[in-house]
Design an enzyme around this catalytic site. Structure first.
Site, PDB file in Angstrom:
ATOM      1  N   TRP A   1       0.924  -1.319  -0.387  1.00 18.91           N
ATOM      2  CA  TRP A   1       0.163  -0.071  -0.029  1.00 18.91           C
ATOM      3  C   TRP A   1       0.630   1.527   0.350  1.00 18.91           C
ATOM      4  O   TRP A   1       1.632   1.197   0.763  1.00 18.91           O
ATOM      5  CB  TRP A   1      -0.818   0.177   1.285  1.00 18.91           C
ATOM      6  CG  TRP A   1      -1.636   1.315   1.320  1.00 18.91           C
ATOM      7  CD1 TRP A   1      -1.217   2.593   2.304  1.00 18.91           C
ATOM      8  CD2 TRP A   1      -2.878   1.721   1.074  1.00 18.91           C
ATOM      9  NE1 TRP A   1      -2.184   3.525   1.882  1.00 18.91           N
ATOM     10  CE2 TRP A   1      -2.775   2.654   1.113  1.00 18.91           C
ATOM     11  CE3 TRP A   1      -3.960   1.150  -0.078  1.00 18.91           C
ATOM     12  CZ2 TRP A   1      -4.149   3.922   1.129  1.00 18.91           C
ATOM     13  CZ3 TRP A   1      -4.934   2.120  -0.337  1.00 18.91           C
ATOM     14  CH2 TRP A   1      -5.023   3.548   0.541  1.00 18.91           C
TER      15      TRP A   1
ATOM     16  N   ASN B   1      -0.059   5.606   0.424  1.00 15.25           N
ATOM     17  CA  ASN B   1      -0.734   6.905   0.079  1.00 15.25           C
ATOM     18  C   ASN B   1      -0.189   7.975  -0.386  1.00 15.25           C
ATOM     19  O   ASN B   1       0.990   8.073  -0.981  1.00 15.25           O
ATOM     20  CB  ASN B   1      -1.870   6.887   1.210  1.00 15.25           C
ATOM     21  CG  ASN B   1      -1.549   6.871   2.493  1.00 15.25           C
ATOM     22  OD1 ASN B   1      -1.463   6.512   3.042  1.00 15.25           O
ATOM     23  ND2 ASN B   1      -2.287   7.316   3.092  1.00 15.25           N
ATOM     24  N   ASP B   2      -0.339   9.378   0.731  1.00 16.04           N
ATOM     25  CA  ASP B   2       0.368  10.528   0.226  1.00 16.04           C
ATOM     26  C   ASP B   2       1.612  10.772  -0.225  1.00 16.04           C
ATOM     27  O   ASP B   2       2.912   9.935   0.544  1.00 16.04           O
ATOM     28  CB  ASP B   2       0.137  11.192   1.634  1.00 16.04           C
ATOM     29  CG  ASP B   2      -0.931  11.429   2.005  1.00 16.04           C
ATOM     30  OD1 ASP B   2      -2.062  10.376   2.185  1.00 16.04           O
ATOM     31  OD2 ASP B   2      -1.430  12.424   3.838  1.00 16.04           O
TER      32      ASP B   2
ATOM     33  N   GLN C   1       3.312   7.385   2.119  1.00 13.39           N
ATOM     34  CA  GLN C   1       2.343   6.665   4.298  1.00 13.39           C
ATOM     35  C   GLN C   1       2.744   4.946   2.580  1.00 13.39           C
ATOM     36  O   GLN C   1       2.249   5.450   1.580  1.00 13.39           O
ATOM     37  CB  GLN C   1       1.430   7.479   3.084  1.00 13.39           C
ATOM     38  CG  GLN C   1       1.288   8.566   4.643  1.00 13.39           C
ATOM     39  CD  GLN C   1       1.476   8.666   5.661  1.00 13.39           C
ATOM     40  OE1 GLN C   1       0.633   7.989   6.783  1.00 13.39           O
ATOM     41  NE2 GLN C   1       2.368   8.490   6.164  1.00 13.39           N
TER      42      GLN C   1
ATOM     43  N   PHE D   1       3.110   9.522  10.621  1.00 16.98           N
ATOM     44  CA  PHE D   1       1.713   9.808   9.353  1.00 16.98           C
ATOM     45  C   PHE D   1       2.536  11.074   8.740  1.00 16.98           C
ATOM     46  O   PHE D   1       3.671  11.082   8.370  1.00 16.98           O
ATOM     47  CB  PHE D   1       0.431  10.440   9.657  1.00 16.98           C
ATOM     48  CG  PHE D   1      -0.737   9.784  10.326  1.00 16.98           C
ATOM     49  CD1 PHE D   1      -0.431   7.952  10.777  1.00 16.98           C
ATOM     50  CD2 PHE D   1      -1.836   9.890  10.576  1.00 16.98           C
ATOM     51  CE1 PHE D   1      -1.799   7.393  10.726  1.00 16.98           C
ATOM     52  CE2 PHE D   1      -3.058   9.613  11.057  1.00 16.98           C
ATOM     53  CZ  PHE D   1      -2.359   7.682  10.853  1.00 16.98           C
TER      54      PHE D   1
ATOM     55  N   GLU E   1      -6.382  18.657   5.596  1.00 13.03           N
ATOM     56  CA  GLU E   1      -5.701  17.859   5.997  1.00 13.03           C
ATOM     57  C   GLU E   1      -4.013  18.312   4.717  1.00 13.03           C
ATOM     58  O   GLU E   1      -4.570  19.234   4.201  1.00 13.03           O
ATOM     59  CB  GLU E   1      -5.556  15.706   5.245  1.00 13.03           C
ATOM     60  CG  GLU E   1      -6.848  15.442   6.162  1.00 13.03           C
ATOM     61  CD  GLU E   1      -6.960  13.998   5.889  1.00 13.03           C
ATOM     62  OE1 GLU E   1      -6.863  13.122   6.856  1.00 13.03           O
ATOM     63  OE2 GLU E   1      -6.864  14.026   4.743  1.00 13.03           O
TER      64      GLU E   1
ATOM     65  N   TRP F   1      -9.857   8.429  -1.536  1.00 10.52           N
ATOM     66  CA  TRP F   1     -10.501   8.142  -0.408  1.00 10.52           C
ATOM     67  C   TRP F   1     -12.003   7.129  -0.011  1.00 10.52           C
ATOM     68  O   TRP F   1     -11.653   6.293   0.019  1.00 10.52           O
ATOM     69  CB  TRP F   1      -9.928   8.998   1.027  1.00 10.52           C
ATOM     70  CG  TRP F   1      -8.652   9.063   1.783  1.00 10.52           C
ATOM     71  CD1 TRP F   1      -8.057  10.407   2.058  1.00 10.52           C
ATOM     72  CD2 TRP F   1      -7.781   8.006   1.967  1.00 10.52           C
ATOM     73  NE1 TRP F   1      -7.187  10.066   3.033  1.00 10.52           N
ATOM     74  CE2 TRP F   1      -6.726   8.808   2.907  1.00 10.52           C
ATOM     75  CE3 TRP F   1      -7.626   6.607   1.991  1.00 10.52           C
ATOM     76  CZ2 TRP F   1      -5.928   7.988   3.268  1.00 10.52           C
ATOM     77  CZ3 TRP F   1      -6.887   5.794   2.900  1.00 10.52           C
ATOM     78  CH2 TRP F   1      -5.665   6.617   3.095  1.00 10.52           C
TER      79      TRP F   1
HETATM   80  C1  FRU Z   1      -4.376  12.647   4.243  1.00 10.50           C
HETATM   81  C2  FRU Z   1      -4.275  11.324   5.429  1.00 10.50           C
HETATM   82  C3  FRU Z   1      -3.131  12.485   6.322  1.00 10.50           C
HETATM   83  C4  FRU Z   1      -2.395  11.342   7.245  1.00 10.50           C
HETATM   84  C5  FRU Z   1      -2.208  10.626   6.810  1.00 10.50           C
HETATM   85  C6  FRU Z   1      -1.938   8.859   7.087  1.00 10.50           C
HETATM   86  O1  FRU Z   1      -4.412  11.355   2.913  1.00 10.50           O
HETATM   87  O2  FRU Z   1      -5.041  11.314   5.691  1.00 10.50           O
HETATM   88  O3  FRU Z   1      -3.728  13.759   7.382  1.00 10.50           O
HETATM   89  O4  FRU Z   1      -1.313  11.965   8.059  1.00 10.50           O
HETATM   90  O5  FRU Z   1      -3.036   9.763   5.503  1.00 10.50           O
HETATM   91  O6  FRU Z   1      -2.103   7.933   6.469  1.00 10.50           O
END
Ligand code: FRU
Length: 516
Positions: free
Chosen positions: A33, A35-36, A52, A92, A215, A305
């Site tokens: 996985w 993400n950001d 992430q 995070f 965020e 998301w």
């Molecule tokens: C944004 C978020 C951030 C957080 C991270 C957690 O996509 O929700 O606010 O730090 O992803 O993975």
């Protein structure tokens, strides 16, 4: 019971399947996985991209910082995981800066990288989620990291949502500034040494969109066209909310930063979106790109998301948008952000074909058969005929993704309702768009097509739209058609692109990965 050979065949076809939607010129994690984007920083000849990462699953989970480096923001080399969860919680989102003058005292007279991120855990007494800001530092170009022993460095015990610090050096005030979000607003803190922080201002209550939790802030100054003037840009991502089909999105504000807080130039109810597609979230910009280069480059997570945990990609999940240069332009509507993929992307061009003055009628669409799946298409269209124009991206199976422009409504859209695998979430198959006004009767489209994504830039980057797609088969043809009347395509360029991966060579892709 299958034989060993049959097992190998199953495993092979599973791998093929897993990699069917692997992008070939967008960044994706070697496995599991993502993400950001996090910790974007340029240092000693390398662009760093942390992200992430959940290294044990293909859904969001305990967050680590994955890591990759590049010399051109196009070709990436995977590095071992940079930050692991610890006694203060998961890691995070956050940023990296170069501490050039050793203001932190962490580099023994030299300089190095400091990561500022959110530690996320729960309060031992109440079990309530807790988010606090912490540091890690590296003296070897981001290869090994030490958590600062005084972590966390910034806590606000009343706040539940308090995360995603973005730090920059504010030279006028000779101090570091941190923008960090707190649910429905962004807070600004100042520090001389990155270790001790004090609150200087807040912005956001009742300003812009609050369709979801705030965020991933970013704040920077940009020149306006060639005017000699400049403005500050505040980027805020807003999380998914069940009431809004758009899911998670990113907005921006234009204004001033007085060293303490942000002052919005526009009325509080004025909303500006960074991207009108569904898959560009949590975008932030690189720190410390040298002045001689001078670019402000953003990259976003190419997902949403709403359905990010369900996309049909297999053992890996998540990709980044193309890195884009940001600039400001002054228009009748106000000051707007312009986005263009970094010029380094041109290095991927393989073969180019051009056409001029193509007459298109409902009976005679423009059709080009394609052997390559990776494309860049540049089109300039005369839209004065008043009829709707469609660029169809068709697979050799049933899938088609449409980029359309309706001159009457002045509406540019992407229709991915028939783009391939769409049934993993009800919000995924959709048709969505943005207002686009023609300039001298013309619109310009710059389209980037990867195996799992489409990015559309209109009128030299005034509008950007980024969408994931999961076609049932490789690209087969491009078709440009018109609903009624006749219509002239002034110019068309189609470039086939090289992959940033070596297809089939998984060892190359995975080579530098160290299992945690
Ligand atoms: C944004 C978020 C951030 C957080 C991270 C957690 O996509 O929700 O606010 O730090 O992803 O993975």
């Amino acid at each position: 019971m299958p034989t060993k050979e049959e097992m190998m065949k199953i495993e092979f076809s599973k791998q093929q399947n897993d990699d069917r939607f692997r992008p070939w010129f967008h960044f994706s994690p070697p496995s599991h996985w993502m993400n950001d984007p996090n910790g974007l920083v340029y240092y000693e000849g390398e662009y760093h991209l942390f992200y992430q990462h959940h290294p044990y699953g293909n859904k969001w989970g305990p967050m680590h910082w994955g890591h990759a480096v590049s010399q051109d923001m196009v070709h990436w080399r995977h590095e071992p995981i940079a930050l692991f969860p610890d006694e203060h919680g998961a890691i995070f989102s956050g940023c990296c800066v170069v501490d050039w003058n050793n203001s932190s005292g962490l580099f023994e007279g030299s300089h190095g990288l400091v990561a500022i991120f959110t530690h996320a855990d729960t309060c031992p007494k109440t079990g309530r989620p807790r988010q606090r800001q912490s540091l890690a530092y590296s003296s070897d170009k981001g290869r090994t990291w030490h958590k600062y022993e005084g972590n966390p460095v910034l806590t606000e015990s009343d706040l539940i949502d308090f995360r995603d610090p973005k730090v920059f050096w504010h030279s006028q005030n000779e101090r570091w500034v941190m923008a960090v979000v707190a649910g429905d607003h962004v807070r600004f803190y100042g520090s001389k040494n990155l270790l001790e922080w004090s609150l200087t201002g807040e912005f956001g209550h009742g300003e812009g969109s609050h369709d979801g939790v705030w965020e991933c802030p970013d704040l920077f100054e940009l020149p306006i066209d060639g005017s000699g003037r400049s403005k500050w840009v505040l980027i805020i991502s807003i999380g998914d909310h069940p009431d809004y089909p758009e899911g998670s999105r990113t907005q921006y504000f234009i204004g001033e930063f007085d060293g303490n807080t942000f002052i919005n130039d526009n009325p509080a109810d004025h909303i500006q979106w960074l991207d009108y597609g569904r898959d560009n979230y949590a975008g932030v910009t690189w720190s410390d790109i040298p002045d001689a280069d001078g670019r402000r480059v953003i990259i976003g997570w190419m997902s949403n998301w709403k359905y990010a945990n369900e996309t049909p990609t297999g053992d890996w999940r998540g990709a980044m948008t193309l890195p884009r240069v940001l600039s400001l332009t002054s228009r009748d509507e106000g000051i707007l952000l312009i986005q263009k993929p970094v010029r380094e992307m041109e290095k991927l061009r393989k073969e180019s074909k051009s056409w001029n003055a193509i007459l298109i009628t409902p009976e005679a669409p423009f059709i080009q058969k394609m052997q390559d799946e990776l494309l860049e298409i540049e089109a300039e269209m005369d839209v004065r005929s008043g009829s709707e124009i469609r660029v169809k991206i068709k697979s050799s199976g049933q899938s088609e993704t449409i980029i359309g422009y309706d001159p009457e409504r002045q509406w540019l859209y992407i229709d991915r309702t028939k783009s391939g695998v769409t049934d993993f979430h009800p919000s995924f198959p959709c048709n969505h768009g943005a207002k686009l006004v023609s300039e001298d009767g013309k619109i310009k489209l710059h389209i980037w097509l990867d195996r799992n994504a489409i990015e559309v830039y209109a009128n030299d980057g005034l509008i950007a739209m980024t969408d994931q797609i999961f076609p049932d088969a490789p690209l087969d043809q491009i078709e440009i058609s018109v609903k009624a009347g006749q219509y002239v395509l002034n110019s068309l360029h189609i470039h086939t692109l090289n992959s940033i991966l070596i297809p089939g060579d998984s060892t190359e892709w995975e080579s530098r990965r160290v299992e945690a």
